[in-house]
Design a protein around this motif. Structure first.
Motif, short mmCIF file in Angstrom:
data_model
loop_
_atom_site.label_atom_id
_atom_site.label_comp_id
_atom_site.label_asym_id
_atom_site.label_seq_id
_atom_site.Cartn_x
_atom_site.Cartn_y
_atom_site.Cartn_z
N ASP A 404 0.85 -1.19 0.00
CA ASP A 404 0.00 0.00 0.00
C ASP A 404 0.88 1.24 0.00
O ASP A 404 1.49 1.60 1.01
CB ASP A 404 -0.91 -0.01 1.23
N THR A 406 0.00 4.26 -0.17
CA THR A 406 -0.57 5.34 0.65
C THR A 406 -0.11 5.20 2.09
O THR A 406 0.30 6.17 2.73
CB THR A 406 -2.10 5.29 0.58
N ARG A 455 8.23 5.95 -2.84
CA ARG A 455 6.89 5.32 -2.75
C ARG A 455 6.50 5.07 -1.30
O ARG A 455 5.33 5.24 -0.92
CB ARG A 455 6.89 4.01 -3.52
N HIS A 457 7.55 6.77 1.32
CA HIS A 457 7.58 8.06 2.04
C HIS A 457 7.74 7.87 3.55
O HIS A 457 6.86 8.25 4.35
CB HIS A 457 6.32 8.90 1.73
#
Length: 679
Positions: A404, A406, A455, A457
């Motif tokens: 994921d 996000t 990606r 982060h």
């Protein structure tokens, strides 16, 4: 160009030089030797030229150079051929053989002036004239009639030999060649042979074959001694025996014709007599192959159906073979004669084959095969995490752990992919902090790794190891992606202690202790430690005792149990015994790295939905794969390049795993392992 100096000029030159060239005097005139002339230096004789089997024409005689009577003379021969041509030919040689008769006549010349020259074989039949010369002077000539090569013999038998596998037809007999001596002991002489072999199928019982009519030519040679033939035919020259064979698989009629060939392939004047033809009818046992049925998975049984043979008195031999991956297979001798096969984990990935041979006297054996496979583990799916290189594989493992984008990952640990120690200790630390482990080169941050960090982060990045492992320029590149710190000590051992203190601030009741000198035992230890929320501590396994810093790290962390992974060759008994007085030490090891991984995982895991498998022959894929496995509470096993040990397959079954994930591409773990191919 051959240069000749007339003997009279040579004699004159010798006189001028003050050296006498007077001829040697004969001791008596009763011996028929030519008188010596003051005008010729070389005297001698060709006594005989005879044909010698195995040698050709052989000249014998003697020669003396009166100007140097004790010297060994080199000889050459001028040949007059039957068609009128002349030329230099025959053999080269020299005198030097004992000739007491010559020495008696010419005592001042010494005893050794005889010669024996092999002139060899000649193509044309007829009369030859050989003139011998020494020191550029012709001293004797002799004529001889040369007969052509005559070859004959007998094709004695054509028989069936059932003893070898496959069966053979044998051709036996002998030849006679006037040009050769008896048997190969005379210097490797042989008579070339050509076998013309024709096969046609038969009809009736025992005639089953998969082959149609065919023809085959075979070249061989007669070269063995046949004293029995020589005794029966004492006047027959050049007797050579032959005993050749041809492997056969088909029932039918075999007709063999044997024709000898000239000793020299281009010799056109040889008289060659074919040795004849013989036929033999070969019939076979008949029947049908058994059919295998059953469950081709561990714990199952494979059963062979019943069959019958013709003739009924035929006996059969059954063997079971485990084979696959292009190998010849391994026979299981304990199952010989059995019509059932118990399937085990050692069969996974392999075919199970039954080979049967039905035999009867005088008949070609019938060999049949039946197979079933490959053997599989039911309910276990295999997949692969791979990339173009070790850095891409580390990214692929990160994607598997954090799919994921996000949500990302709270922290990313970055270690060198060019050596194992820092990344090995970083794996459990990253798992404990809920983060990802990625690999980098020492000099540059691979773009694929930078993209993965972007990606994810993360809130922070931890560089593991000193600047000798991961350069300052790589740290700067990472700092542009997220706040970055470095954990690095003076060596690999201090770095692992610093990671323990940083990632496990409240200490660790259990610590996995591995050598920092090698990766073999340490790779699965990283995954096992991460599964239990424990750190890995690197020690100098070859030392005689644990150092003070190691003992202090364990003591300050409140460690009560130290699990030493690997045998005493990996972590010495002295190191294990001195980790701390209040620490309980256990050692887990196996016969090799693969067995050590099995023993370790059996001590840690009682069940697992997924198992991870990395090559045991290199470290990069197992570093980040071990961190992934450990963070998911899964075991990491080691594989050889092309197969898994049956103990690993046993564990996959006992853990009730439904998924096996291979770490790395086919260069690291080959395709057969995708089928859990057992070693």
């Amino acid at each position: 160009m051959r240069r000749r100096i007339p003997a009279i000029i040579a004699a004159a030159l010798l006189v001028v030089a003050g050296v006498s060239a007077a001829p040697l005097s004969a001791a008596a005139d009763t011996v028929p030797f030519p008188p010596l002339s003051p005008f010729h230096n070389v005297v001698g004789s060709i006594d005989t030229i005879e044909f010698v089997a195995g040698k050709g024409l052989v000249a014998t005689g003697w020669v003396i150079d009166t100007s140097d009577p004790r010297a060994v003379q080199g000889l050459e021969y001028q040949v007059g051929y039957p068609d009128g041509r002349t030329g230099w030919g025959g053999g080269l040689g020299g005198n030097g053989l004992p000739r007491p008769d010559v020495a008696a006549v010419y005592p001042d010349a010494g005893p050794n002036h005889g010669f024996r020259t092999e002139l060899g074989y000649y193509e044309a039949i007829g009369t030859y004239k050989f003139c011998a010369e020494a020191s550029f002077e012709a001293f004797a000539c002799k004529t001889v009639s040369f007969e052509g090569e005559r070859i004959s013999g007998t094709f004695e038998s054509l028989s069936l030999d059932l003893a070898p596998t496959p069966a053979q037809i044998r051709m036996q007999g002998w030849t006679s060649d006037t040009w050769l001596g008896h048997g190969s002991p005379t210097g490797g002489a042989f008579v070339p042979l050509n076998y013309s072999i024709d096969f046609v199928p038969l009809s009736g019982p025992g005639s089953t074959t998969d082959s149609g009519a065919w023809h085959h030519d075979l070249s061989s040679g007669a070269s063995s001694d046949r004293p029995d033939v020589r005794a029966a035919h004492p006047s027959t020259p050049g007797v050579m025996g032959f005993d050749d064979h041809v492997d056969i698989d088909d029932a039918g009629r075999y007709t063999v014709c044997v024709t000898p060939q000239p000793y020299f392939a281009d010799y056109r004047n040889a008289s060659v007599s074919p040795l004849g033809c013989r036929s033999i009818d070969v019939r076979t046992v008949e029947g049908t192959a058994r059919v295998l049925t059953g469950t081709a998975e561990p714990g199952g049984t494979i059963t062979a159906s019943a069959t019958t043979w013709t003739p009924a008195q035929a006996t059969d031999a059954i063997s079971w073979v485990r084979s696959g991956n292009g190998t010849a297979g391994v026979e299981l001798p304990e199952l010989r004669g059995s019509t059932s096969y118990p399937v085990s984990t050692a069969d996974v990935g392999h075919w199970v084959s039954l080979y049967e041979t039905a035999s009867a006297p005088g008949l070609l054996p019938l060999r049949t095969w039946a197979g079933i496979g490959p053997v599989t583990l039911p309910g276990v799916e295999t997949s692969r995490i791979a990339g173009d290189d070790r850095y891409a594989v580390s990214v692929a493992t990160s994607l598997a752990r954090f799919p994921d984008a996000t949500a990302g990952a709270p922290v990313v640990y970055v270690a060198s992919g060019q050596s194992f120690p820092d990344a090995l200790a970083a794996g459990p630390a990253a798992a404990e902090q809920g983060g990802s482990l990625l690999l980098t080169t020492g000099a540059d941050l691979p773009p694929v790794v930078a993209a993965e960090i972007t990606r994810l982060h993360p809130a922070s990045i931890v560089v593991v190891g000193g600047e000798a492992s991961v350069s300052a320029s790589v740290q700067k590149a990472l700092a542009r992606l997220a706040p970055t710190t470095r954990i690095g000590g003076a060596d690999r051992y201090e770095t692992s202690r610093l990671l323990l203190a940083s990632a496990f601030p409240d200490g660790a009741d259990r610590v996995f202790v591995v050598t920092g000198r090698g990766y073999a035992d340490a790779l699965p230890a990283g995954a096992a430690a991460a599964s239990l929320g424990a750190p890995v501590l690197l020690v100098d396994g070859g030392a005689s005792s644990a150092d003070t810093a190691t003992r202090a790290a364990l003591a300050s962390g409140g460690t009560s149990t130290a699990t030493v992974v690997g045998g005493v060759n990996a972590v010495s008994a002295g190191v294990a015994a001195t980790l701390g007085a209040k620490i309980s030490v256990e050692r887990i090891s196996g016969a090799d790295r693969f067995a050590s991984a099995v023993a370790l995982n059996r001590s840690v895991h009682s069940s697992a939905d997924t198992v991870y498998i990395a090559t045991g022959m290199n470290f990069p894929d197992g570093l980040t794969g071990g961190a992934l496995a450990g963070s998911l509470g899964a075991p990491l096993y080691l594989s050889q390049s092309g197969c898994l040990s049956s103990e690993v397959i046993d564990d996959i079954l006992s853990l009730h795993a439904t998924s096996a994930v291979l770490l790395g591409g086919p260069a690291a773990i080959s395709y057969p392992v995708e089928g859990l191919y057992a070693c």
